[in-house]
Design a protein around this motif. Structure first.
Motif, PDB file in Angstrom:
ATOM      1  N   ASP A 226     -28.219  -3.655  43.747  1.00 38.87           N
ATOM      2  CA  ASP A 226     -27.039  -3.463  44.589  1.00 38.87           C
ATOM      3  C   ASP A 226     -26.967  -2.067  45.214  1.00 38.87           C
ATOM      4  O   ASP A 226     -26.005  -1.754  45.919  1.00 38.87           O
ATOM      5  CB  ASP A 226     -25.756  -3.771  43.815  1.00 38.87           C
ATOM      6  N   GLU A 227     -27.966  -1.232  45.002  1.00 30.75           N
ATOM      7  CA  GLU A 227     -27.990   0.112  45.589  1.00 30.75           C
ATOM      8  C   GLU A 227     -29.090   0.281  46.642  1.00 30.75           C
ATOM      9  O   GLU A 227     -29.185   1.342  47.258  1.00 30.75           O
ATOM     10  CB  GLU A 227     -28.226   1.163  44.496  1.00 30.75           C
TER      11      GLU A 227
ATOM     12  N   GLN B 237     -33.450 -10.389  48.916  1.00 26.97           N
ATOM     13  CA  GLN B 237     -32.642  -9.250  49.340  1.00 26.97           C
ATOM     14  C   GLN B 237     -33.489  -7.977  49.406  1.00 26.97           C
ATOM     15  O   GLN B 237     -33.392  -7.206  50.350  1.00 26.97           O
ATOM     16  CB  GLN B 237     -31.472  -9.067  48.383  1.00 26.97           C
TER      17      GLN B 237
ATOM     18  N   GLU C  16     -28.607  -5.944  39.253  1.00 32.21           N
ATOM     19  CA  GLU C  16     -27.553  -5.065  39.740  1.00 32.21           C
ATOM     20  C   GLU C  16     -27.186  -4.021  38.696  1.00 32.21           C
ATOM     21  O   GLU C  16     -27.395  -4.221  37.504  1.00 32.21           O
ATOM     22  CB  GLU C  16     -26.317  -5.880  40.119  1.00 32.21           C
TER      23      GLU C  16
END
Length: 160
Positions: free
Chosen positions: A24-25, A82, A46
């Protein structure tokens, strides 16, 4: 098993190391900010998930517009979409095509450190991968641990 804290502290000896990021970073990673080769460690989980995940290494070479994503599990572990979508913005992506880590091993952090060490010595991915068994993946843990510990002891890191 290693943590992001251990990885960050150990890998700060490399000029091209730009930090550890959780899934998530990764939007924060911008290799274009750097004017030289850059490597980033990414956890496929995450940040809010305290234990687990899998460490991979992304290395960007701006001179040839190439981004290598080193995953010691190779094609046995599909890269999260992602991660691929975000990192492929920076150029042609090269993915690891050979597993060198057993699925039940938790040595991915050591393999990431080993690959960054090999980059430090200007070693191509294929050369690095050739040092490991393709048939007995379990023995590769011993190989990478020995090489990583030896490197850090040689540079004066007695804690390794």
């Amino acid at each position: 098993m290693v943590s992001n804290i251990l990885l960050t502290e150990a890998l700060e000896v490399f000029d091209n190391f730009r930090g550890c990021y959780s899934l998530d970073e990764i939007e924060e990673i911008n290799p274009w900010e750097f004017h030289n080769d850059s490597s980033f460690v990414i956890n496929t989980f995450e940040k809010k998930i305290k234990h687990g995940g899998h460490w991979i290494l992304a290395s960007y070479w701006p001179d040839n517009g190439c981004l290598e994503i080193f995953d010691s599990l190779g094609p046995m572990n599909p890269l999260p979409r992602q991660i691929f979508n975000i990192l492929s913005r920076y150029g042609r992506v090269i993915l690891t095509n050979q597993p060198i880590q057993h699925l039940l091993s938790d040595f991915c952090g050591f393999f990431v450190m080993g690959r960054l060490i090999s980059i430090h010595y200007n070693q191509k991915l294929e050369t690095f991968l050739s040092r490991f068994s393709e048939l007995n993946l379990e023995e590769n843990d011993l190989i990478i641990e020995k090489n990583v510990v030896s490197f850090f002891r040689n540079i004066g890191g007695d804690q390794y």
